[in-house]
Design an enzyme around this catalytic site. Structure first.
Site, short mmCIF file in Angstrom:
data_model
loop_
_atom_site.label_atom_id
_atom_site.label_comp_id
_atom_site.label_asym_id
_atom_site.label_seq_id
_atom_site.Cartn_x
_atom_site.Cartn_y
_atom_site.Cartn_z
N GLY A 63 22.53 84.37 45.58
CA GLY A 63 23.04 84.21 44.22
C GLY A 63 23.88 85.40 43.79
N SER A 64 23.78 85.73 42.49
CA SER A 64 24.72 86.69 41.91
C SER A 64 24.63 88.11 42.44
CB SER A 64 24.53 86.72 40.40
OG SER A 64 24.56 85.41 39.91
N THR A 65 23.58 88.44 43.20
CA THR A 65 23.52 89.80 43.73
C THR A 65 24.66 90.06 44.71
OG1 THR A 65 21.91 88.96 45.31
CG2 THR A 65 21.04 90.21 43.45
N MET A 66 25.41 88.99 45.06
CA MET A 66 26.55 89.15 45.96
C MET A 66 27.84 89.47 45.20
SD MET A 66 25.41 88.73 48.99
CE MET A 66 26.47 88.04 50.25
#
Lengths: 575, 89
Positions: A297-300
Site C-alpha cells: 500500500g501507501s508505504t511505497m
C-alpha cells in the site's frame, strides 16, 4: 679300549637310516613352527593385533555441546546444558522389591504405576523412565543403587528469552539439529562435532591408559546476533498488545539500525514458547516478517516521489490536480479515501493521495520505477540468511499495463515482506544509499549502494515528516521530544484474483530522529478487526511507543526543540 | 668375565625397577589427569547452568514485572523528564 668302556646299550649296532629319519622329523617340526610363526607374525599380524586390542581397548564417545546464541550485548538467547535421561532394563527392574520401586518413583517424581507400565513390555531391552532431568536429580536416582537403572548423558537446549525471541532464534529438534530460525540458518557453525578416543580399561572398567585420540571433540561456535534483547522485548510487548487491542489476525514489527542495516528487533504475532512446543502449530512458528508477503500500500509512495524528483519530472512544490477523488485508467477506476483537490507533491505524501501518486508515476517511463523497485530489493530475497525468505512479487516493468503502473505507485500489484520494505527505507536514513541487512552483529560500517541523491532523500524525508504532523495521515506517530518521519499504509487484501474490501493490512514504516536517524521501525498488522483499520490509527501508535521507548532507552539526544525540559549543563558539574 | 657379568646383571635389575616405577608414575599421573578432566567437564557444565540461570532471572519480562509490582516503579513520562546536554569536549 676306550670303546669297550661304553655302556652295554650303546654297543648296540643300529642301522644308519634310523637316525636320519629322526633328524628329518625334528627338522620338519621346526620347519612347521617357523612357517606358523611367519604366518602369524608376518602375514596375519594386523588382524591379530586388532583382535588383541579389542580385549582391553575401548573406544569412548566424547560428546560435544552446541554453541550458544547471544544477542549483541552478550545475553544468552539459546544455550545447551547437559541433562541426564534415566533408563532401565525391564527384566532386571522387574525383580526389584516394592519398597525400592516406590523410592525410585519418588526420586523421579512419577507414580509407581507409571514405572510398572513402562517396564511391563518385556520385549524391550531398554526403556526411558524419564528423559532430560537435571544432573543433581539423576545423581539421587542413581544413588539409590537399584539394579537395572542407569543414566544416559544428553544435551538440552534452553531459550531463556522464551517467546520474545522465538521467531529469530528458532529451535532445535530432538537430535540437537536446527529446525527453525538462526538455529537452522547457522546450524553448521553452531553444531559441535562429536569426538572419540581409544583407551585401555582394566577389569573393573577403569581407564588405565590413553592409547590415542581418534577425533578430538569440537564444541560448536557461538553466534552473536545483531538483535538487542531490550529492543526485542519492547517490540514484542508493544506488538502483542496492539494485535490484541485491534483484534488482528497477526502482526510483525521490525527495528533496523538506520546507519548499519542491522536487524535490532524482529517480532511476530502469534508466537510460541520454544521451551515447550507440545502444542505449537505452523501458524505460530511462521516468521511472518520474513516469509509472508503482503501488498504494502501507501508505504511505497515515498519511492514513487523519490524516483520522480530524481528524474526531474516534478519538484516538491509542483501542483498535482487530484480532482474529486477518483480517476479512470484503461477501464479501471482508482480512488482516494477523500477528495483532495489540487495539491503539491509534498502533500501527496502528507495526505497519502493515490491519484496524486499515480499521476506522478505516469509522468515517468515504467522503466524508471521498475528499475528503482528492483534496485531497492523488491522481488529479490533480502539474503539475511533466514530460512524461507520470501522474494516478493514484482512483475518486470516492460510487461506493466498502464493501470498496473498506476497502482504500483501506491503499492498495489506488488507484494513484499515487511523486512524488505524496512530495508528499502534505509535510502532515506543514509543519504540515498541502500544498506545490506545483517542478522549477525556487524563490526564495520557496510558499504551502501547509492540509489537516489542526498537532496532527494532529504526532500522526501521532509514530506514524510509532514505526514506525522497535524494535517498528515498519521499524527499519532509523533514521538514527544523527537522529530520522526514515516508513512502509513492501508491495503486491501488480495483474494480470489480481486480485492476483499473488508480485509486490510495496516502498516506504518518510519524512522527517527530525523536530524540523525538511529532506528527504522516498520509495523504491520494483518486484518485488524476492530472499529479502526487505517495505518494511521492502527500502525502509527505502535510506531510512536516503540520509537519513543527505543530512543530513550539508547539515550539518543532529543532533536525537537521545546517539547522537553532541556537543562543547560551546570558550571563545574560534579557528576 | 664373571665380574662383568655381575655388573651387567645389576644394571639390568636397576633398569627393570626403573621401568616399573616410571610405569607406575605414568599410571598415577594419568588417573590424576582423568580426574582433572572430569572436574573441568563438571565445572563447564555448572557454568552453562549458571549462565542459563542468570539468563532466566534476567529476562526483561521478569525484571519489568518485579520493577512494576514489587518495587512500584514506573518509567518517567516526558513531562517529568529533564534532558541535560553535555558540553562537547
Amino acid at each position: 679300549m676306550k670303546f669297550e668302556k661304553r655302556a652295554p646299550q650303546l654297543r648296540l649296532k643300529l642301522e644308519g637310516w634310523r637316525s636320519r629319519v629322526v633328524f628329518a622329523l625334528v627338522a620338519l617340526a621346526f620347519g612347521g613352527l617357523a612357517a606358523r610363526a611367519f604366518f602369524l607374525q608376518g602375514l596375519n599380524t594386523g588382524f591379530l593385533q586388532a583382535k588383541g586390542e579389542a580385549r582391553y581397548g575401548r573406544v569412548i564417545d566424547l560428546p560435544a555441546s552446541r554453541g550458544p546464541v547471544k544477542d549483541r550485548n552478550g545475553q544468552a538467547l539459546a544455550i545447551s546444558t547437559p541433562v541426564e535421561s534415566i533408563c532401565a532394563t525391564p527384566d532386571e527392574l522387574d525383580e526389584v522389591e516394592d519398597a525400592q520401586l516406590r523410592a525410585l518413583a519418588r526420586a523421579l517424581a512419577i507414580s509407581p504405576e507409571e514405572i510398572r507400565q513402562k517396564i511391563a513390555r518385556k520385549d524391550r531391552q531398554f526403556v526411558y523412565l524419564k528423559r532430560q532431568i537435571s544432573p543433581e536429580q539423576a545423581a539421587k536416582v542413581i544413588g539409590l543403587g537399584i539394579p537395572g537403572v542407569f543414566q544416559q548423558r544428553e544435551f538440552r537446549r534452553y531459550y531463556p528469552a522464551g517467546e520474545v525471541m522465538a521467531h529469530v532464534v528458532g529451535f532445535t529438534g530432538i537430535e540437537d539439529n536446527g529446525q527453525e530460525g538462526i538455529e537452522l540458518a547457522a546450524d553448521e557453525r553452531l553444531a559441535g562435532a562429536r569426538g572419540s578416543r581409544k583407551v585401555i580399561k582394566d577389569r573393573k572398567g577403569r581407564i588405565v591408559e590413553d592409547v590415542e585420540s581418534l577425533r578430538a571433540p569440537r564444541d560448536g561456535q557461538e553466534v552473536v546476533l545483531a538483535i538487542d534483547q531490550r529492543l526485542q522485548f519492547l517490540a514484542h510487548r508493544e506488538l502483542k498488545s496492539a494485535v490484541e487491542a485491534n483484534r488482528a489476525r497477526g502482526g510483525s514489527l521490525v527495528i533496523l539500525d538506520a546507519r548499519t542495516g542491522e536487524v535490532l528487533a524482529l517480532v511476530n504475532q502469534p508466537d510460541y514458547n520454544p521451551n515447550n512446543r507440545a502444542h505449537v502449530t505452523g501458524r505460530q512458528t511462521r516468521n511472518r516478517s520474513v516469509t509472508d508477503l503482503f501488498e504494502p500500500g501507501s508505504t511505497m509512495k515515498p519511492f514513487t516521489v523519490a524516483a520522480a524528483l530524481e528524474s526531474g519530472v516534478v519538484k516538491p512544490d509542483t501542483m498535482i490536480p487530484t480532482g474529486a477523488g477518483s480517476m479512470a485508467i484503461g477501464g479501471w477506476t482508482i480512488s482516494d479515501s477523500h477528495p483532495n483537490g489540487t495539491i503539491s507533491v509534498a502533500q501527496v505524501i502528507q495526505k497519502s493521495s493515490n491519484i496524486g501518486a499515480a499521476k506522478i508515476q505516469l509522468q515517468m517511463p515504467a522503466e524508471r520505477m521498475g528499475t528503482l523497485y528492483r534496485e531497492l530489493g523488491f522481488g529479490i530475497p533480502p539474503q539475511t540468511g533466514f530460512p524461507g525468505e520470501a522474494r516478493g512479487q514484482l512483475r518486470p516493468w516492460d510487461k506493466w499495463r498502464p493501470i498496473e503502473q498506476a497502482t504500483m505507485s501506491y503499492g498495489h500489484g506488488i507484494s513484499v515482506s515487511l523486512l524488505q520494505i524496512a530495508r528499502a527505507y534505509t535510502i532515506f536514513t543514509n543519504e540515498g544509499q541502500l544498506l545490506p541487512l545483517a542478522l549477525v552483529k556487524r563490526d564495520a560500517q557496510p558499504i551502501g549502494k547509492r540509489l537516489v541523491s542526498p537532496e532527494t532523500a532529504a526532500q522526501v524525508t521532509r514530506m514524510m515528516e509532514m505526514a506525522v504532523m497535524p494535517g498528515g495521515t498519521a499524527p499519532r506517530a509523533q514521538v514527544p521530544g523527537y522529530r520522526v518521519a514515516g508513512k502509513t499504509g492501508t491495503a486491501y487484501k488480495p483474494e480470489n484474483g480481486g480485492y476483499n474490501e473488508r480485509k486490510y493490512v495496516s502498516s506504518f514504516v518510519g524512522f527517527g530522529p530525523v536530524t540523525r536517524p538511529r532506528f527504522i521501525v516498520a509495523v504491520m498488522l494483518d486484518e485488524p478487526g476492530g472499529p479502526k483499520h487505517l495505518g494511521g490509527d492502527v500502525g502509527a501508535p505502535v510506531f510512536s511507543t516503540v520509537m519513543g521507548a527505543a530512543l530513550r532507552m539508547m539515550a539518543v539526544a532529543p532533536d525537537a526543540p521545546g517539547t522537553l525540559n532541556v537543562q543547560a549543563p551546570r558550571e563545574g558539574s560534579e557528576g | 668375565m664373571a665380574r662383568l657379568n655381575l655388573l651387567l646383571l645389576a644394571i639390568v635389575i636397576v633398569c627393570a625397577l626403573a621401568v616399573i616405577t616410571s610405569q607406575h608414575r605414568a599410571r598415577r599421573l594419568f588417573s590424576e589427569l582423568e580426574g582433572a578432566q572430569a572436574t573441568a567437564t563438571k565445572l563447564n557444565e555448572e557454568w552453562t547452568q549458571l549462565q542459563l540461570e542468570q539468563g532466566t532471572w534476567a529476562t526483561n519480562k521478569r525484571v519489568e514485572s518485579v520493577a512494576l509490582r514489587r518495587l512500584g516503579m514506573r518509567s518517567p513520562d516526558p513531562a517529568t523528564t529533564v534532558v541535560i546536554t553535555l558540553e562537547k569536549q
